[in-house]
Design a protein around this motif. Structure first.
Motif, PDB file in Angstrom:
ATOM      1  N   ASP A 162     -56.297  -3.170-100.099  1.00  0.00           N
ATOM      2  CA  ASP A 162     -56.233  -2.082-101.088  1.00  0.00           C
ATOM      3  C   ASP A 162     -55.022  -2.195-102.008  1.00  0.00           C
ATOM      4  O   ASP A 162     -54.388  -1.198-102.340  1.00  0.00           O
ATOM      5  CB  ASP A 162     -56.195  -0.708-100.379  1.00  0.00           C
ATOM      6  CG  ASP A 162     -57.284  -0.561 -99.324  1.00  0.00           C
ATOM      7  OD1 ASP A 162     -58.388  -1.080 -99.565  1.00  0.00           O
ATOM      8  OD2 ASP A 162     -57.023   0.039 -98.265  1.00  0.00           O
ATOM      9  N   THR A 204     -53.626  -2.547-115.614  1.00  0.00           N
ATOM     10  CA  THR A 204     -53.810  -2.771-114.182  1.00  0.00           C
ATOM     11  C   THR A 204     -53.882  -4.264-113.901  1.00  0.00           C
ATOM     12  O   THR A 204     -54.834  -4.929-114.295  1.00  0.00           O
ATOM     13  CB  THR A 204     -55.083  -2.060-113.700  1.00  0.00           C
ATOM     14  OG1 THR A 204     -54.956  -0.681-114.036  1.00  0.00           O
ATOM     15  CG2 THR A 204     -55.253  -2.196-112.197  1.00  0.00           C
ATOM     16  N   ASP A 257     -56.077  -4.768-108.978  1.00  0.00           N
ATOM     17  CA  ASP A 257     -56.967  -3.610-108.944  1.00  0.00           C
ATOM     18  C   ASP A 257     -57.723  -3.598-107.612  1.00  0.00           C
ATOM     19  O   ASP A 257     -58.771  -4.218-107.496  1.00  0.00           O
ATOM     20  CB  ASP A 257     -57.931  -3.706-110.136  1.00  0.00           C
ATOM     21  CG  ASP A 257     -58.762  -2.440-110.302  1.00  0.00           C
ATOM     22  OD1 ASP A 257     -58.598  -1.511-109.492  1.00  0.00           O
ATOM     23  OD2 ASP A 257     -59.580  -2.404-111.246  1.00  0.00           O
ATOM     24  N   ASP A 258     -57.136  -2.960-106.613  1.00  0.00           N
ATOM     25  CA  ASP A 258     -57.770  -2.825-105.304  1.00  0.00           C
ATOM     26  C   ASP A 258     -58.133  -4.195-104.704  1.00  0.00           C
ATOM     27  O   ASP A 258     -59.293  -4.461-104.392  1.00  0.00           O
ATOM     28  CB  ASP A 258     -59.017  -1.932-105.413  1.00  0.00           C
ATOM     29  CG  ASP A 258     -59.481  -1.463-104.041  1.00  0.00           C
ATOM     30  OD1 ASP A 258     -58.638  -1.390-103.123  1.00  0.00           O
ATOM     31  OD2 ASP A 258     -60.682  -1.205-103.876  1.00  0.00           O
ATOM     32  N   CYS A 265     -52.772  -2.479-105.169  1.00  0.00           N
ATOM     33  CA  CYS A 265     -52.806  -2.094-106.579  1.00  0.00           C
ATOM     34  C   CYS A 265     -51.434  -2.245-107.207  1.00  0.00           C
ATOM     35  O   CYS A 265     -50.413  -1.952-106.574  1.00  0.00           O
ATOM     36  CB  CYS A 265     -53.246  -0.637-106.741  1.00  0.00           C
ATOM     37  SG  CYS A 265     -54.944  -0.325-106.208  1.00  0.00           S
ATOM     38  N   LYS A 266     -51.445  -2.714-108.468  1.00  0.00           N
ATOM     39  CA  LYS A 266     -50.208  -2.792-109.244  1.00  0.00           C
ATOM     40  C   LYS A 266     -50.535  -2.607-110.713  1.00  0.00           C
ATOM     41  O   LYS A 266     -51.378  -3.314-111.263  1.00  0.00           O
ATOM     42  CB  LYS A 266     -49.549  -4.170-109.051  1.00  0.00           C
ATOM     43  CG  LYS A 266     -48.352  -4.415-109.941  1.00  0.00           C
ATOM     44  CD  LYS A 266     -47.158  -3.606-109.502  1.00  0.00           C
ATOM     45  CE  LYS A 266     -45.971  -3.769-110.427  1.00  0.00           C
ATOM     46  NZ  LYS A 266     -44.824  -2.950-109.969  1.00  0.00           N
ATOM     47  N   SER A 267     -49.899  -1.624-111.351  1.00  0.00           N
ATOM     48  CA  SER A 267     -50.077  -1.409-112.792  1.00  0.00           C
ATOM     49  C   SER A 267     -48.741  -1.540-113.492  1.00  0.00           C
ATOM     50  O   SER A 267     -47.693  -1.293-112.889  1.00  0.00           O
ATOM     51  CB  SER A 267     -50.629  -0.016-113.071  1.00  0.00           C
ATOM     52  OG  SER A 267     -51.884   0.126-112.462  1.00  0.00           O
ATOM     53  N   ASP A 288     -47.803  -0.864-106.158  1.00  0.00           N
ATOM     54  CA  ASP A 288     -47.885   0.599-106.277  1.00  0.00           C
ATOM     55  C   ASP A 288     -48.462   1.195-105.002  1.00  0.00           C
ATOM     56  O   ASP A 288     -48.041   2.259-104.553  1.00  0.00           O
ATOM     57  CB  ASP A 288     -48.794   0.992-107.445  1.00  0.00           C
ATOM     58  CG  ASP A 288     -48.258   0.489-108.778  1.00  0.00           C
ATOM     59  OD1 ASP A 288     -47.026   0.315-108.887  1.00  0.00           O
ATOM     60  OD2 ASP A 288     -49.078   0.261-109.685  1.00  0.00           O
ATOM     61  N   ARG A 325     -59.036  -7.941-110.532  1.00  0.00           N
ATOM     62  CA  ARG A 325     -59.978  -7.874-109.398  1.00  0.00           C
ATOM     63  C   ARG A 325     -60.259  -9.279-108.895  1.00  0.00           C
ATOM     64  O   ARG A 325     -60.371 -10.215-109.682  1.00  0.00           O
ATOM     65  CB  ARG A 325     -61.296  -7.236-109.820  1.00  0.00           C
ATOM     66  CG  ARG A 325     -61.165  -5.761-110.146  1.00  0.00           C
ATOM     67  CD  ARG A 325     -62.457  -5.234-110.746  1.00  0.00           C
ATOM     68  NE  ARG A 325     -62.330  -3.817-110.980  1.00  0.00           N
ATOM     69  CZ  ARG A 325     -62.719  -2.883-110.101  1.00  0.00           C
ATOM     70  NH1 ARG A 325     -63.297  -3.218-108.960  1.00  0.00           N
ATOM     71  NH2 ARG A 325     -62.538  -1.608-110.380  1.00  0.00           N
TER      72      ARG A 325
END
Ligand code: ADP
Ligand code: ADP
Length: 226
Positions: A8, A22, A25-26, A10-12, A61, A219
């Protein structure tokens, strides 16, 4: 080598104009110990971001990155520094110190309680291992691109990493030198069981990995290599 389990993730990045980009993304991935994984995808898709998160150079994140059962996203202070020092990093631009010989570039990251004799013999041994026996005294400017990348690989090996992260390691090399670098990484993987992740644009390089992670807009999808 290290086992990786990414869950899971995530990094933006916040852009100047307040929009959000992003870059991871997951992401969910499992990487078996002692394998070579290529991370491929177009420029800007998030390949480097993924390597930076796994190397704890950049902070996620949310999500987890388990390296041999330690969630490295939670590391701080000395534990974080120790983790980073335990990973071997290889870059497109080699990042050698221009004023240091090949030998001294390899010695530089050897944080060590070892005696100076051990350190020197280790650097010598690593340079021989990457095919640079006799070039110890050369400055980077006197070495070819392929040779400079070999020095950088020797430097990445100096703390006996269980994990090597290589970001476009063949991006500045011609096809022959690129193939040589890949062969060398494969030999290290076979000899030491090191887990190796290689971000690359080059489909010929990617196809020689054990598995291929394709990144698009942060992704990931996974397929087996050749
Ligand atoms: P790749 O390695 O596939 O070329 P990156 O991981 O470098 O992709 O970049 C993914 C996206 O995140 C790109 O759009 C890039 O511009 C953006 N990005 C990467 N690092 C930063 C940063 N430090 N600040 C803002 N945006 C970044
Ligand atoms: P231990 O730390 O348990 O004694 P090793 O030092 O033999 O184990 O190996 C730990 C990790 O370091 C291995 O997973 C392997 O990937 C890596 N490694 C060990 N020796 C080398 C070497 N000479 N070059 C590159 N990687 C090495």
């Amino acid at each position: 080598g290290s086992r990786l389990v990414i869950a899971d993730l995530c990094k933006s990045y916040r852009m100047g104009d307040q929009s959000v980009l992003t870059a991871a993304d997951d992401v969910n991935l499992e990487i078996a110990p002692g394998t070579i994984t290529a991370i491929t995808g177009p420029s800007g898709s998030g390949k480097s971001t993924l390597l930076h998160l796994i190397g704890a150079i950049d902070r996620a994140d949310s999500g987890r990155i388990l390296v041999d059962d330690t969630d490295i996203t939670g590391l701080r202070g000395n534990a974080l520094a120790d983790y980073r020092a335990s990973v071997g990093f290889i870059f497109q631009q080699f990042h050698l110190v221009p004023s240091l010989t090949a030998f001294d570039n390899v010695l530089a990251p050897l944080v060590s309680r070892k005696t100076s004799f051990d350190r020197r013999s280790r650097a010598q041994e690593l340079l021989a291992e990457v095919g640079l026996d006799g070039r110890e005294r050369a400055l980077p400017s006197h070495l070819s691109g392929g040779q400079q990348q070999r020095v950088a690989i020797a430097r990445a090996l100096v703390n006996s990493p269980g994990l090597i992260l290589a970001d476009e390691p063949t991006g500045n090399l011609d096809a022959a030198n690129a193939a040589g670098i890949l062969k060398l990484l494969r030999r290290l993987q076979e000899a030491y069981g090191t887990t190796i992740l290689i971000a690359t644009h080059d489909a010929a390089i990617a196809s020689r990995a054990d598995s291929i992670v394709t990144v698009r807009d942060g992704r990931t999808t996974v397929q087996a290599g050749d």
